[in-house]
Design a protein around this motif. Structure first.
Motif, short mmCIF file in Angstrom:
data_model
loop_
_atom_site.label_atom_id
_atom_site.label_comp_id
_atom_site.label_asym_id
_atom_site.label_seq_id
_atom_site.Cartn_x
_atom_site.Cartn_y
_atom_site.Cartn_z
N GLU A 36 0.84 -1.20 0.00
CA GLU A 36 0.00 0.00 0.00
C GLU A 36 0.87 1.25 0.00
OE1 GLU A 36 -3.38 2.11 -0.16
OE2 GLU A 36 -3.53 -0.03 0.23
N GLU A 37 1.87 1.27 0.87
CA GLU A 37 2.72 2.45 1.00
C GLU A 37 3.53 2.70 -0.27
OE1 GLU A 37 5.01 1.66 4.44
OE2 GLU A 37 3.35 1.91 5.83
N ALA A 38 3.94 1.62 -0.93
CA ALA A 38 4.81 1.76 -2.10
C ALA A 38 4.03 2.00 -3.38
CB ALA A 38 5.65 0.49 -2.26
N SER A 39 2.72 1.78 -3.34
CA SER A 39 1.91 1.88 -4.56
C SER A 39 1.91 3.30 -5.11
CB SER A 39 0.48 1.44 -4.27
OG SER A 39 -0.32 1.62 -5.40
N THR A 40 1.98 3.40 -6.42
CA THR A 40 1.83 4.69 -7.09
C THR A 40 0.53 4.74 -7.89
OG1 THR A 40 3.10 3.89 -9.00
CG2 THR A 40 4.33 5.04 -7.27
N ASP A 41 -0.27 3.66 -7.78
CA ASP A 41 -1.56 3.64 -8.47
C ASP A 41 -2.48 4.71 -7.89
OD1 ASP A 41 -0.71 1.50 -9.96
OD2 ASP A 41 -1.69 -0.01 -8.69
N PRO A 42 -3.37 5.26 -8.69
CA PRO A 42 -4.33 6.23 -8.16
C PRO A 42 -5.23 5.62 -7.10
CG PRO A 42 -4.30 6.27 -10.57
CD PRO A 42 -3.53 5.06 -10.14
N VAL A 43 -5.81 6.48 -6.28
CA VAL A 43 -6.90 6.09 -5.41
C VAL A 43 -8.18 6.40 -6.17
CG1 VAL A 43 -8.11 6.57 -3.24
CG2 VAL A 43 -5.60 6.58 -3.31
N TYR A 44 -9.04 5.39 -6.31
CA TYR A 44 -10.23 5.55 -7.15
C TYR A 44 -11.51 5.67 -6.33
CZ TYR A 44 -7.59 4.20 -11.34
OH TYR A 44 -6.69 4.16 -12.38
N PHE A 45 -12.33 6.68 -6.66
CA PHE A 45 -13.71 6.77 -6.23
C PHE A 45 -14.57 6.71 -7.50
CE2 PHE A 45 -12.44 9.96 -2.63
CZ PHE A 45 -11.81 8.94 -1.94
N LEU A 86 -5.77 11.19 -6.87
CA LEU A 86 -7.17 10.82 -6.68
C LEU A 86 -7.86 10.90 -8.03
CD1 LEU A 86 -9.71 10.20 -5.01
CD2 LEU A 86 -9.93 12.66 -4.59
N VAL A 87 -8.54 9.82 -8.41
CA VAL A 87 -9.28 9.76 -9.67
C VAL A 87 -10.73 9.39 -9.36
CG1 VAL A 87 -9.55 8.55 -11.88
CG2 VAL A 87 -7.26 9.13 -11.05
#
Length: 395
Positions: A36-45, A86-87
């Motif tokens: 989780e900490e290393a992820s660079t993926d967006p946070v999706y809503f 954030l996306v």
């Protein structure tokens, strides 16, 4: 109740963990956190609401608020969780229950969303709620006011007063402050309209008032309201309460004027939109409603966001801007506080959360409702005016 259910669920999960415990369970948890900490993926809503159809203007307003909040998070906060963007993906439910269910299944199937923001109306939101609940995805509605919505599960939240609270306040103010004793109601025949008519009638009659008649009309079908208006006019009530969205409310005002009937008009909270004033013109003057939004809210954050909305759209701000913006920002804050985009962890932060919103501080109550205060509003000279400290039109 939400906390109790959450604790019970946690207890069951803990028992399961102990039953299947092995030496690898702790490292697995550590690996999850590291990922989780290393992820660079967006946070999706996801956002779902009406982008087409008769309620499109409400969806347009909410979409603006979502985009403004996303810009704030990504540009001024630097994203979430150490730089993740954030996306928010937008889905058109047309304010329709079947469409909302289809969207909920798609959101779940994508497997990437922390939360679904929506819907606009109670009927589609409540239809979709069981799908989000079963799949542990937060469903946070800016505007769904049906009393039963947030009790449908521990992942359900809302940012608007419930119909029970709001409509009871309406009845109290109309009877006690406006001094009205007789009312006729015309409501849209759906969950929202029927529930408001029922709650208002019960409370108003408890106070000693009389609801002389209640008529209903079909949503998205009825355009000629004159037969129902004529029936109400014949009963000569002191006030007429159309429980309708802004477009139908404007048409009702016009058709009542065409019948030369001008009682005190009581409008639903959802009519606090510039579009009502544009459609109804001078006929809106004198109308009464209640809302947790008022133009005189005096916080810097409110002035900044509502000022930007008005400058960009040329329309007056409203609760749909304020509450939708607050939902996105509160969810983003909860992600930061949870330290993860995992829906279960974010849900735990939201449960009972106190949040500094555009209008000031509010707290989520035990069933996931944002506790907001209501203010009495009258349309005066083509503007929505807070009359809590006195009604200028009565002077």
């Amino acid at each position: 109740m939400k906390k109790f259910l959450a604790c019970a669920l946690a207890a069951v999960m803990c028992l399961g963990a102990f039953a299947g415990c092995s030496s690898s369970s702790k490292p697995a948890e550590e690996n999850k956190e590291a990922t989780e900490e290393a992820s660079t993926d967006p946070v999706y809503f996801a956002w779902y609401g009406p982008m087409t159809g008769d309620s499109k203007q409400y969806g347009d307003t909410e979409k603006w608020a979502v985009e403004a909040a996303v810009k704030k998070v990504n540009e001024e906060w630097g994203g979430l969780l150490g730089g993740r963007q954030l996306v928010v993906d937008f889905y058109d439910d047309k304010n329709d229950a079947k469409e909302a269910v289809t969207i909920a299944n798609k959101v779940v199937g994508e497997g990437k969303y922390t939360a679904a923001i929506g819907g606009f109306g109670s009927t589609p939101t409540m239809a979709a709620a069981p799908i989000y609940e079963e799949n542990h995805i937060i469903n946070y509605s800016p505007t769904s006011s049906h009393a039963d919505y947030s009790s449908l599960g521990i992942y359900m939240f809302r940012n608007t007063p419930t119909q029970a609270l709001e409509t009871s306040a309406y009845a109290d103010y109309v009877h006690d402050n406006l001094g009205i004793n007789t009312v006729c109601i015309l409501n849209v025949n759906d969950d929202w309209g029927n529930n408001i008519a029922k709650i208002f009638t019960e409370r108003f009659e408890e106070l000693g008032g009389q609801v002389l008649s209640t008529e209903t009309y079909l949503p998205n079908q009825t355009t000629d309201f004159t037969p129902m208006i004529s029936k109400a006019k014949a009963l000569d009530p002191e006030a007429f309460f159309p429980v309708a969205y802004y477009q139908d409310s404007a048409n009702i005002l016009k058709q009542a004027d065409g019948l030369d009937w001008h009682p005190q008009m009581i409008l639903s909270s959802s009519t606090l939109k510039q579009e009502l004033l544009d459609l109804a013109g001078d006929l809106a003057n004198g109308c009464f409603l209640m809302n947790c939004y008022t133009p005189d809210i005096d916080t810097e954050a409110f002035k900044e966001v509502i000022g930007a909305y008005e400058a960009e759209t040329g329309k007056a701000g409203d609760a749909f801007v304020m509450q939708t913006y607050d939902v996105v920002m509160q969810l983003a804050t909860a992600v930061e506080q949870a330290g993860t985009s995992d829906p279960e962890a974010v849900r735990d932060v939201l449960d009972g959360m106190t949040y500094e919103a555009l209008a000031g501080e509010y707290t989520m109550n035990e069933v996931g409702d944002a506790v907001r205060s209501l203010q009495p509003i009258r349309v005066i000279d083509g503007a929505f005016v807070n009359i809590a400290n006195g009604d200028p039109s009565a002077e």
